[in-house]
Motif scaffolding. Structure first.
Motif, mmCIF file in Angstrom:
data_model
loop_
_atom_site.group_PDB
_atom_site.id
_atom_site.type_symbol
_atom_site.label_atom_id
_atom_site.label_comp_id
_atom_site.label_asym_id
_atom_site.label_seq_id
_atom_site.Cartn_x
_atom_site.Cartn_y
_atom_site.Cartn_z
ATOM 1 N N THR A 139 0.817 -1.225 0.000
ATOM 2 C CA THR A 139 0.000 0.000 0.000
ATOM 3 C C THR A 139 0.848 1.271 0.000
ATOM 4 N N LEU A 140 2.152 1.133 0.269
ATOM 5 C CA LEU A 140 3.018 2.310 0.188
ATOM 6 C C LEU A 140 3.812 2.330 -1.118
ATOM 7 N N ASP A 141 3.619 1.320 -1.949
ATOM 8 C CA ASP A 141 4.369 1.260 -3.220
ATOM 9 C C ASP A 141 4.140 2.489 -4.104
ATOM 10 N N PRO A 142 2.882 2.971 -4.218
ATOM 11 C CA PRO A 142 2.683 4.123 -5.108
ATOM 12 C C PRO A 142 3.445 5.374 -4.683
ATOM 13 N N ALA A 174 -10.549 -7.481 -9.120
ATOM 14 C CA ALA A 174 -11.544 -6.555 -8.579
ATOM 15 C C ALA A 174 -11.205 -5.133 -9.023
ATOM 16 N N GLU A 175 -12.063 -4.218 -8.621
ATOM 17 C CA GLU A 175 -11.867 -2.818 -8.983
ATOM 18 C C GLU A 175 -10.532 -2.318 -8.405
ATOM 19 N N ALA A 176 -9.839 -1.462 -9.153
ATOM 20 C CA ALA A 176 -8.519 -0.997 -8.716
ATOM 21 C C ALA A 176 -8.622 -0.204 -7.419
ATOM 22 N N TYR A 177 -7.646 -0.343 -6.559
ATOM 23 C CA TYR A 177 -7.632 0.490 -5.358
ATOM 24 C C TYR A 177 -6.764 1.707 -5.603
ATOM 25 N N TYR A 178 -7.102 2.764 -4.912
ATOM 26 C CA TYR A 178 -6.343 4.005 -5.045
ATOM 27 C C TYR A 178 -6.058 4.536 -3.659
ATOM 28 N N VAL A 217 -3.434 -1.978 -8.112
ATOM 29 C CA VAL A 217 -3.393 -0.553 -7.789
ATOM 30 C C VAL A 217 -3.795 0.212 -9.048
ATOM 31 N N ILE A 218 -4.440 1.332 -8.845
ATOM 32 C CA ILE A 218 -4.885 2.146 -9.977
ATOM 33 C C ILE A 218 -3.673 2.572 -10.823
#
Lengths: 428, 286
Positions: free
Chosen positions: A126-129, A308-312, A381-382
């Motif tokens: 979750t911190l990759d972006p 599933a739908e992309a998370y942002y 991820v988005i």
């Protein structure tokens, strides 16, 4: 006599300077964020507590309309007058990292031993972006994935059982939406489901990915890979729109803005877990499990991948042009915010994906956390890159072309691919 | 000497807020510049202009601007003249009508567009009213969904917004025509239509020229309605006017040099068209 007067005057000036000096020593930090009434109440409380704990810091919190944030922050940064702290969604934030406009996280100021301990504190990935060239540039205000909110009363009104008749596939979604939709001639008075326009990066690539398609090819230069998958997606939207089965359109009022009021005008819509707090706020008698429920993001009947739908994410970032003192103050405040992830979840229902929160009973017992977490586990991820706003525009133009302008998917596929590849090359 | 002193504040104002931004825009149009980048702009000569010539999006935005300007500026001039004539001919309630028609002009464009979005919603008043007038039921006229209709909708909103403003200018122009000239024409036996056609309209020519130039420039600079409509889900292609294209190129695509090149082209086109209108008007007079 005159001598004494001068001495007294000098003493008074020194005293005034000291008093004034202590006021000047207070570091003021400016924080720009988007509107969210529930979060505003919480953050203002947290800021008051923070300022009591750290009297040397003063926080000025400014809220802006969500759809204006990107251009307001860009304009401010272009004039070198950006706020000390800001947040946006990651596709809009990423260019700030790449262009060196935001400062790396100061782990000590944020209350961590080192950078690794921050990664350890959060759900992996979750911190990759906000990780760029080995450095961490943000802390998550929220990491969100959307699932489908379903109005159980609308299902019952249409003679359907929400617990058994809810759609699992895109094909079923269209059938169920048709059953739920009410019209006055061509004008829809109740939509069965509608998409969350214009946030196409959240769901279009996932729909294509379920059929084996890709937004960006493995070489990073080709785009809209897998013609068959993309044609199916485009055809779906053509069928969905006013020139097809007339089930919804981007020009109707946003589904999520009317869902909370349970006015028998929308059956299903996409949103994140935070919607639960907004429903409670807007309509306390509309209850989970009785009035509304959440179902997983649908799959195609012949899907080849379970996606599933992309998370942002919305990440808090700190202006690299702010003074060192302000940066220190900013990361201290953000560390303080991040240490209250439980309160953010409890009162605003935004997920700051700390391991501690995810393992807490509060999170596990929240309505439909299991559905959201199950979808999150399957969510990519988005798409985020310097060019993501342009890529989003190409997707928007393409979907509108098939839905509203009556263009054929095969023709649109070609222009969509050219548009995204042009964006990847940084061309106009 | 005193003349310069008196015009100095205005000159300073224009120098700082008009001429400097124009020169700066031209300078930037010869460079590439990402507004987020801390690097200085990079000189590229005329490349931005050449890129524009090659761009289908740019030409489409000129088509959208041209159609909007033609479809809006001409009705704007004709209708505002008509309204002004009607209002001036009224013996009572002149002030009321002036106020009523001018009111939309003081509403910010963004607010006006937001109000119109509600009216043009498929379940909004626009569909209900048109269906009532035409004796239809349940027809969705797709004000915002159909590319041609969305173009028409932007024209309607703009006409509603600016009509009162230009009407007031025409009323001022009509008020400036000497009563003695009209009386002389009347004594010479001119009827109502003849008086209007051969006396009022020629004497109103400077006002008509002013209004037509202003209407054209206003229409070419239109932005807020198109921006809000596309934000609300309307298809972009048919209303992607040059100003909207400048905005998306500069703010969304982060290509300030290219956006400034588009602004300079827009400025030049408006300048040439305005000069042309003045020239044609002068020729007609001679």
């Amino acid at each position: 006599m005159l001598n004494r007067f001068i001495r007294v005057l000098a003493l008074m000036l020194v005293a005034a300077a000291l008093v004034g000096g202590s006021a000047i020593a207070q570091t003021e930090i400016v924080y720009w964020t988007h509107e969210d009434p529930n979060r505003t109440a919480l953050e203002e409380e947290l800021i008051a507590r923070f300022e009591a704990d750290y009297p040397q810091y003063k926080v000025v919190r400014v809220t802006n309309p969500t759809d204006q944030m990107a251009q307001l922050i860009l304009t401010a940064f272009a004039a070198n007058r950006g706020p000390d702290i800001f947040n946006m969604d990651i596709p809009n934030e990423y260019p700030y990292i790449v262009n060196g406009r935001v400062a790396p996280v100061n782990p000590a100021a944020a209350g961590y031993i080192d950078e690794q301990s921050i990664y350890d504190a959060y759900l992996p990935g979750t911190l990759d972006p906000v990780t760029y060239e080995g450095e961490l540039y943000g802390l998550p205000l929220e990491v969100t994935n959307w699932s489908i909110y379903l109005n159980m009363n609308v299902f019952r009104d249409a003679g359907l059982d929400p617990l058994t008749d809810y759609p699992k596939t895109w094909e079923q979604l269209m059938d169920v939406a048709e059953k739920l939709t009410l019209r006055d001639g061509e004008i829809i008075t109740r939509r069965g489901f509608d998409f969350r326009y214009p946030y196409y990066l959240n769901f279009i690539p996932s729909m294509a990915a379920q059929l084996g398609g890709k937004l960006i090819g493995d070489d990073g230069k080709s785009a809209i890979v897998g013609d068959e998958a993309w044609l199916r997606v485009l055809q779906y939207f053509k069928d969905w729109g006013p020139n097809g089965k007339n089930l919804g359109s981007p020009t109707y009022k946003a589904a999520r803005s009317i869902f909370n009021f349970d006015n028998n005008d929308i059956g299903m819509m996409e949103s994140g877990q935070y919607q639960a707090a907004r429903i409670h706020n807007d309509n306390p008698s509309f209850l989970p499990g009785e009035g509304w429920m959440v179902i997983p993001f649908p799959q195609w009947e012949d899907a080849v991948a379970d996606v599933a739908e992309a998370y942002y994410g919305h990440y808090w970032m700190v202006n690299a042009q702010a003074s060192k003192e302000k940066q220190q103050a900013a990361w201290t405040l953000l560390g303080y915010f991040a240490s209250h992830a439980d309160e953010f979840f409890e009162r605003v229902a935004v997920l700051q994906p700390t391991q501690e929160l995810l393992n807490s009973d509060m999170f596990k017992n929240a309505p439909y956390s299991d559905v959201f977490m199950s979808d999150l586990a399957k969510a990519p991820v988005i798409y985020y890159d310097e060019n993501s706003p342009q890529v989003l525009q190409v997707l928007k133009d393409s979907i509108e072309a098939v839905m509203l302008q009556g263009k054929e998917p095969a023709d649109v596929l070609k222009t969509m691919r050219e548009g995204v590849e042009r964006a990847l090359r940084g061309e106009y | 000497m005193w003349g310069w002193v008196f015009v100095l504040p205005a000159l300073t104002y224009f120098a700082v807020f008009s001429f400097y931004p124009i020169f700066n825009a031209f300078w930037l149009s010869l460079h590439t510049k990402n507004p987020l980048s801390l690097r200085p702009p990079r000189f590229v000569g005329l490349r931005n202009y050449l890129d524009l010539l090659d761009s289908a999006t740019f030409w489409n935005s000129w088509k959208a601007t041209g159609l909007f300007t033609l479809g809006t500026a001409i009705p704007l001039v004709v209708l505002s003249l008509l309204l002004a004539t009607i209002i001036v001919s009224r013996l009572n309630f002149q002030r009321f009508f002036q106020l009523a028609f001018y009111a939309p002009a003081v509403i910010p464009s963004v607010v006006a567009a937001a109000v119109w979005l509600l009216l043009l919603d498929p379940r909004g008043v626009a569909n209900q009213w048109v269906n009532f007038v035409l004796g239809l039921s349940g027809v969705d006229h797709k004000w915002l969904a159909n590319p041609e209709m969305v173009r028409f909708s932007t024209t309607v909103v703009y006409l509603w917004e600016k009509l009162g403003f230009f009407t007031i200018i025409f009323i001022a122009g009509l008020g400036g025509i000497p009563q003695s000239v009209k009386e002389a024409a009347h004594v010479d036996g001119a009827g109502g239509w003849q008086l209007y056609r051969y006396v009022t309209l020629p004497l109103l020519k400077p006002t008509t020229l002013l209004v037509s130039v202003m209407a054209m420039i206003f229409c070419m600079r239109t932005f807020a309605t198109q921006y809000l409509f596309t934000q609300a889900g309307a298809p972009r292609e048919s209303i992607n006017v040059v100003t909207l294209s400048i905005y998306t190129t500069g703010i969304r695509d982060l290509q300030l040099g290219l956006a400034n090149a588009m602004s300079i082209v827009l400025l030049l086109v408006m300048l040439v068209l305005s000069l042309l209108q003045f020239r044609l008007s002068g020729r007609g007079e001679s």
